[in-house]
Motif scaffolding. Structure first.
Motif: not given
Ligand code: SF4
Length: 296
Positions: A1-6, A58-67
């Motif tokens: 599945m796609g998703g943002r990788v940080q 990064h979770k606090r700042r962006y909340r979008k990354a999954e991996k």
């Protein structure tokens, strides 16, 4: 599945052969590693701790990354016995959510054993090596006390890509002695390398570096673009760049407290990208729209 990788920068505490006397002692004249090191990325904590801190941040700042990718950014991250490298890379890959590593290093800092290890890891995880090439011109590499020539960089890129590992390269635009024409012509050499990605940075002069001392003594050797001029030059570079090479960065400002030369002031990466895109639209430009010239 796609998703943002940080990407998460970590400092594994590796050294640099251009500082400890193996290749040289003074380091590259522009080098001030702390200018680009995020605050969570501190020495004294192991890599797994830094990654967990980075993931929280990064979770606090962006909340979008999954991996996440562990980005070994500071100093030369293949500069250690291969057993030590394995231990460090594997400790990163064991952290929950981390799916790969990006290893920043010098082109003269990889050998068969290091590449064997990276190739082995790349069968299971995403692995990329990012080489500091900085310039394709040996004269510039000598002047910045880089300690290796361009041929060394070319060899390292080929050896690494030949093993199926993604290869990135970093270049500095605006080194003394390099004209706009040279920077545009250099794209043919970049196109000839089996690169997956590139990063460019405008030259920034940091306080307490050999380059700052040279700049104070010989300001006439240095030239600086306004942000608008730089974007126009970069678009000429981009027009000639092979379209399959991903551009990860085209400019970047270190925090103002590090600067000892002209700077653009506080500007975020998103703003830089928005300005570039707007100007490209105005000019009808796109990457590779001028047929890529590939050097023999
Ligand atoms: S830029 Fe990299 S290779 Fe050069 S002195 Fe700094 S850490 Fe070493």
């Amino acid at each position: 599945m796609g998703g943002r990788v940080q990407k998460l920068a970590v400092n594994a505490g590796f050294g640099c052969p251009n500082r400890d006397g193996t290749v040289g002692t003074g380091g590259c004249t522009f080098c001030r590693n702390d200018a680009f090191t995020p605050s969570y990325c501190m020495m004294g904590h192991d890599v797994a701790w830094q990654l967990r801190e980075g993931i929280e941040f990064h979770k606090r700042r962006y909340r979008k990354a999954e991996k996440y990718l562990a980005y070994f950014q500071s100093f030369s991250n293949t500069y250690a016995p291969v057993e030590r490298l394995r231990e460090v890379y594997e400790s990163a890959l064991e952290v929950d959510g981390v799916v790969g590593i990006v290893v920043g290093t010098r082109p003269d800092c990889v050998d068969g054993a290091v590449l064997d290890l990276l190739e082995e890891l790349s069968r299971k995880y995403y692995v990329a090596v990012e080489y500091g090439i900085e310039s394709c011109r040996d004269e510039s590499l000598r002047a910045m006390n880089r300690g290796h020539d361009f041929e060394c960089a070319r060899r390292a890129v080929h050896d690494t890509a030949g093993r199926g590992i993604a290869v990135g390269a970093h270049f500095i635009l605006g080194l003394p002695g390099e004209t706009d024409e040279m920077l545009i012509d250099q794209v043919a050499t970049i196109n000839s390398l089996p690169l997956t990605s590139v990063k460019f940075h405008q030259l920034q002069i940091f306080a307490d570096t050999a380059m700052e001392r040279d700049y104070r003594l010989h300001p006439e050797r240095y030239r600086f673009w306004t942000l608008e001029e730089y974007i126009d030059l970069f678009i000429e570079i981009l027009r000639r760049l092979r379209p399959d090479i991903a551009v990860e960065r085209f400019a970047g400002e270190a925090p103002p407290r590090y600067h000892a030369g002209p700077a653009w002031g506080l500007i975020r990466n998103e703003q830089l990208t928005a300005m570039l895109e707007k100007r490209m639209e105005e000019l009808g430009a796109c990457q590779g729209c001028v047929p890529a010239i590939i050097e023999d």
